[in-house]
Each structure stands twice: as C-alpha cells, then as structure tokens.
Scaffold this motif. Sequence first.
Motif, PDB file in Angstrom:
ATOM      1  N   THR A   1     -10.378   1.842  -4.308  1.00  0.00           N
ATOM      2  CA  THR A   1      -9.572   2.579  -5.211  1.00  0.00           C
ATOM      3  C   THR A   1      -8.364   2.100  -4.986  1.00  0.00           C
ATOM      4  O   THR A   1      -7.284   1.806  -6.041  1.00  0.00           O
ATOM      5  CB  THR A   1      -9.912   3.948  -5.109  1.00  0.00           C
ATOM      6  OG1 THR A   1     -11.151   4.567  -5.049  1.00  0.00           O
ATOM      7  CG2 THR A   1      -9.315   4.552  -6.519  1.00  0.00           C
ATOM      8  N   VAL A   2      -7.982   1.811  -3.641  1.00  0.00           N
ATOM      9  CA  VAL A   2      -6.390   1.736  -3.326  1.00  0.00           C
ATOM     10  C   VAL A   2      -6.227   0.117  -3.677  1.00  0.00           C
ATOM     11  O   VAL A   2      -5.367  -0.156  -4.145  1.00  0.00           O
ATOM     12  CB  VAL A   2      -6.331   1.945  -1.976  1.00  0.00           C
ATOM     13  CG1 VAL A   2      -4.835   1.221  -1.264  1.00  0.00           C
ATOM     14  CG2 VAL A   2      -6.118   3.339  -1.641  1.00  0.00           C
TER      15      VAL A   2
ATOM     16  N   THR B   1      -7.700  -0.630  -7.434  1.00  0.00           N
ATOM     17  CA  THR B   1      -7.125   0.244  -8.434  1.00  0.00           C
ATOM     18  C   THR B   1      -8.558   0.952  -9.205  1.00  0.00           C
ATOM     19  O   THR B   1      -9.529   0.153  -9.278  1.00  0.00           O
ATOM     20  CB  THR B   1      -6.071  -0.104  -9.403  1.00  0.00           C
ATOM     21  OG1 THR B   1      -6.781  -0.938 -10.532  1.00  0.00           O
ATOM     22  CG2 THR B   1      -5.057  -0.520  -9.145  1.00  0.00           C
TER      23      THR B   1
ATOM     24  N   SER C   1     -15.823  -0.997 -11.304  1.00  0.00           N
ATOM     25  CA  SER C   1     -15.069  -0.139 -10.991  1.00  0.00           C
ATOM     26  C   SER C   1     -15.572   0.470  -9.642  1.00  0.00           C
ATOM     27  O   SER C   1     -16.720  -0.077  -9.179  1.00  0.00           O
ATOM     28  CB  SER C   1     -15.054   1.171 -11.959  1.00  0.00           C
ATOM     29  OG  SER C   1     -16.352   1.698 -11.771  1.00  0.00           O
TER      30      SER C   1
ATOM     31  N   ILE D   1       0.973   4.547  -3.161  1.00  0.00           N
ATOM     32  CA  ILE D   1      -0.010   3.841  -3.668  1.00  0.00           C
ATOM     33  C   ILE D   1      -1.275   4.882  -3.800  1.00  0.00           C
ATOM     34  O   ILE D   1      -1.436   5.874  -2.933  1.00  0.00           O
ATOM     35  CB  ILE D   1      -0.829   3.232  -2.372  1.00  0.00           C
ATOM     36  CG1 ILE D   1       0.333   2.154  -1.947  1.00  0.00           C
ATOM     37  CG2 ILE D   1      -2.128   2.296  -2.651  1.00  0.00           C
ATOM     38  CD1 ILE D   1       0.093   1.377  -0.782  1.00  0.00           C
TER      39      ILE D   1
ATOM     40  N   ASP E   1       0.152   9.157  -0.730  1.00  0.00           N
ATOM     41  CA  ASP E   1      -0.042   8.719  -2.374  1.00  0.00           C
ATOM     42  C   ASP E   1       1.416   8.545  -3.093  1.00  0.00           C
ATOM     43  O   ASP E   1       1.406   7.566  -3.794  1.00  0.00           O
ATOM     44  CB  ASP E   1      -0.892   9.711  -3.109  1.00  0.00           C
ATOM     45  CG  ASP E   1      -2.390   9.584  -3.022  1.00  0.00           C
ATOM     46  OD1 ASP E   1      -2.568   8.741  -2.230  1.00  0.00           O
ATOM     47  OD2 ASP E   1      -3.115   9.955  -3.786  1.00  0.00           O
TER      48      ASP E   1
END
Lengths: 375, 297
Positions: B111-112, B115, B218, A319, A306
């Motif tokens: 999520t990566v 976001t 989301s 990330i 991360d």
Amino acid sequence: MTDKTIYPGLIGQMSKKQRRNLALTSISILLLVAFFYLLQNGFLLDNYGIRIVNLCLIYSLVGISLNLIQGYTGQFSLGSAGFMAIGAYVTTLLALSPEVKDTLFYLDPIVPWLADLHLPFLAALVLGGVLTAAAAFLIGIPVFRLKGDYLSVATLGFSEIIRILFVNLQNVTNGATGLKNIPATVNVWWTGTALILAVLFMVRLFRSSYGRSFKAIRNDEFAAEAIGISLMRHKLLAFCTSAFMAGIAGGLMASVVGTINPALFRQSLSNDILLIIVLGGTGTITGSILGGCIFIIAREALRFLDNGFAIGPVTVPAIAGLRMVFFSLLLMIVVLFFQKGLAGGKEFSWDRLIGFPGRVRKSIQRLLHRGDTNE
Amino acid sequence: MATLFQQFTNALALGCLYGLVAVGYSMVYGILHLINFANSSVFMFSMYFAFYSVSVFYLPWYFGLIAMLALTILLGVCIERIAYQPLRSAPRISLTISAIGVAYLLENFATVVFTAVPKSFPDIPFLQEVIVLGNGEWRIQRLVIFVVISMVVLIAALLFFLEHTKMGVATRAVSKDFETSQLMGININAVIRVTFIIGSGLTAFGAFMWGLKYPQISPTVGAMPGTKCFIAAVVGGIGNIKGAVLGGIILGLVEVMLVYFFPGLSGYRDIFAFIILILILLFKPTGLFGAKVTDKA
C-alpha cells in the motif's frame, strides 16, 4: 491466581495477602469506575479520545473471545470476523427504527418481517450475541471434526461465506452498501461493563471444571479424551461462548463506529484479532487486554507517520499507510523474538506486581554475580 | 454450444492457473506443515513486478515474465529465510502466525510503495489475441492455450525433478518424514529453500496469467486467488502434486460452469470454493487423491 475461591463471608479467614489483594482489586475497580465516569462526562478526553477508548475495550473483548477458543482450548480459529459480522448486523437490524430502515433500503425494500422489528439496544445486543452463538453451534458441529490447520481454514471459509452472504442478501442486510445511522447508544459504560463481565466470567470459568477441561484439551487432546472429557461437547461449548463474546463485541462496535458494511468484516479483521492475542500473548486474559489496547492505541498514535515528520535535518514526506508498515514490522518482531507475547504468558496478579521490583533486583544481582565468576 | 465451449475453455484455463499455484501450497504444506498465508501476498507482489517490468521499464513481455519470476522467487526465499527459518523448533502455530504476519506486512508495504490506487496489468497483445475457429463461432484466446500448455510442461518438469533427481528424492523424503530424513544427512534447509523456489516460481506463473485474465492490480488482489489455490490443494489431497492440479481444475470448472448454468448464483461465485472445501474436509479429509494420513492435526 492460585488462591482459593473467596466468599465475602470468609474475609475473616483470609490470609493477610488475600485480604490485601481483595482490597487492591476493589480499589482498582472503583478507580476504573471513576475513570469511566470522568471519561464519559468529557473531563479527560475529547470525543475522538473516547472513541479510541471504546475501541480499545471492544478489541480487548474480541481478543478474550479468540483467546478462549485458541489460547485456552487450543483450537485455531480464523473466523472472528464472521462472528463479529453476525453480531453487528443482528444488533443493528434490531436496534434501527423502522423509519430509518425505510430510508436505508432504497435499492431493494427490506423483508417485511424485519421492517417493523424494533427492540431496545440492550435486547438487540444480547440477541445479537445469542444468534452468533447459535450460528457458531451450527458451524461447530461439522467443523470440529477437523483439527489444526484444517480447522483454521474451515473457520476462515465459514467467515468468508458469512461475509459473502451479507453482500448478497440485499433485502436483509442492504448488501454491499451496508447500514448507517446506527444509534450511538454505546458509551464507555457499555463497553467497560461488557469487558469487566467478560473478564470476571473468564476468571470464574478457569476455576471451574469446564475451564480445566478446556486447558486439558489444549495440552493433550488424546489424554483429555482418555480421562473422560467429551471433546466435541467442550470444543463446541468454548466455540459458542467465544462466538457469543465476539457477537457482543460486533454489536458494540457497530454502535461506536456508526456504519457497518460487509467489507469491514474481511479476513483481515480476523487476522487483526489473531495478531492482537499474539502481541499480548496467547492464553492469558492480561495478554488479550494488553494486545487490544496496544493495537488500537498504536494504530492511532502512529498516525504521524502517515502525515510526514522530520527527524533532525531529515524530512520524511507524508506517505499514506506508512504507520501500518511500521506496525506490522513491530508485530513480526514480537512473533519472531517474543513468542510468549508482551505479557510474557503470565496472568496479571497483585502478588506478581508487588513482587516485581524484588525480582528485578534479584535478576540484576544474578547478572552481576555471573560477571564476577567469569572474570 | 459455442458459448458453452468458450466457458469451458475459460474454466479450464482458470483451473490450470489454480492448479499451478496450488502445487506450491501443497509442497510447502507437505514439508513444513504450514499454510503459507504469505503466498497470497507473494502473488500480489508478483503482479506488481510484472507491471513494473513491462509497463514501467518497457521490457518485452517474455523478459518481463523472466524478471517477474526471478524477483518473485527471491521474495519467496527471503520470506522463508527471515520469517520461517528462525521458527523451525517453535510450535507449529507460531509458524502459521508468522505467515499471517508476513502477509499483513507485505500488504501494508505494498500500500505504501504501490499506493492503494489500482494499477492495470500490462497488455500483451500476443497472448490476448483471439483465435477464431470454424465458421467464426468458436473463439479461443491464445492465453487459454498458453496456460494449458505451460501448466502441462511445468508440472511434467516438476514431476521429473521430484522423481529423477537427487534433490527431488530428498524433497519427497523430507515431506514423508522430517526428522528421519534429517538423520539421513539430508540438508533440510536446502530442501525447504528449493520448495520455496518452486512454490514462488509457480505462484509467479499463476499471477502472470491471472493478471492477463483479471487485469486489475491492488494490494489486496492476492487474497482470493491465494485462498482458493490453497483450497484446491486440499481438495486434491495435500502433498500430492497431481492432486493439486486436478483440485485446481475441479475448482475452476465448478466456479465457472455453475455460474454459467445458474446465472443467478453469480454473486455467490466466491463461496463455491469454500463450500467445496468444507464438503471435502468433512467427507474425505485427505482430499480426493491424498495419501492416508494418520494425524490431521
């Protein structure tokens, strides 16, 4: 573990191997106690490390709890999160002092009968487990009329119902805000003792008629019923015991983490627990513990992903969330290619550990031999 | 009266939407006996596809919808190929666990890539326009009409496909008896692929309309609608197309109308589906319109 039950007075009658195993077990328990002692007094790890160890032990406990109902009894439950939530909330609400509760419930005052209820942590924890088991009993009566996928969806449903109730019961649970300032009573001794007790209980259970009945139900429900095993009674028993453990784990977790709110107990938590037992291997205690520890440690150890890192000339920027992608890929690999899990579906035993080098040598020889014949 | 009418149309639209996605769950369950937990992640990805094609690449909404459909179908088929096909001969529980694993992976992946900050679904003024009827009291969003019409058209097309084409007959045969149909020379993998194409396509449609109703996207957005649509499929009787649609409509009506009549229950809105599920499972486990199944395991 095929050896017969051993009683302390019978050491003289044991075979050499049994005596060796008993000695090894005692030594490793002593080592474990020494490890806990050093850990608790800060000789080995800092507070962050201790927290990780605590979480490892707690997740292993939940892993064992789910394994009892799913791995051993064969009833696919997706409700671990709900049971952990009940345990966590009951324990917290009973362990918080009236003054703290007063400051927490500023939106809507707490119901009077709960306001002054204050118990020592151990009592609160045990009561949390008992109430979770009671809830499991009530849920279990209707739910165990179902099987397989339908059962899993129904348990998932109950878990969500519990969570949504906790969001809405503002003056009991403080709603979506959750509870904080939970006394940090729990240390490695607590989590360690809980896990050891659970393991001992499981080992004893599976040498009893109940344990064998559970496995019989898993292997063939109709055959089990035909030989006179009451399905409902045994499923309920396994479910309630499993829920008791999950409730205890929830209570311990509340104290380790310090704050709880309903969002913690989403469906994804149940899925995490399921993946833990899959990772380690369903149906073994060894697998649950291995899975729980790997899950927590890998989640922390992969944190570097991360924060950005460099492989030679290639720099990977920071990330957020990359570690979870990596982690879920790892899980998928286990699911697809190692269906028995990392423990290989076998329980840990000293005989296997000591026999390990020999088995490796044998299989290498066999491989070499096969090479010869092919040429 | 006017608000009742408005709530009713809302409920109907929501119900049709649930019904569409439920059909996908129902068909997959009918064939593989798998609760496709990954479908809620497919739903979520689908919304992102729409977001990127319309809000980022400025496609007109109908091209956006087509792009979204194509990408979602591709995703669904890839999931089937990679995560389900290798497990054909494995115990059923492995398949379910694999589905949960895929859902987990896709959620983390989203999520990566996208976001965790919520994005908002593109506005489509054409569909969001409100039609005023009578003396201005009766108001309907065009979307509601669009949802109902597309549901009817799609389901009619699907039923035609299942009843009157060779592939459709093969699909029904496989869902009746997996092994025997294999022996009869039906290409199981092709049938399963078609099922996933249909399921993902309907999911994309559902996601599109869900996005217009609830425009926040989301990585966790798919979980609730996904679970509810599966519940709708169970309520209607799993494996039954019309049942899934009716189950969806019942679920939508109950959810919206109960909150309308008892506003105090609004916090418990998401519970209704689960309560209905548990009641159905207890009293009529085959669902309202399901065929008699010998083994529910």
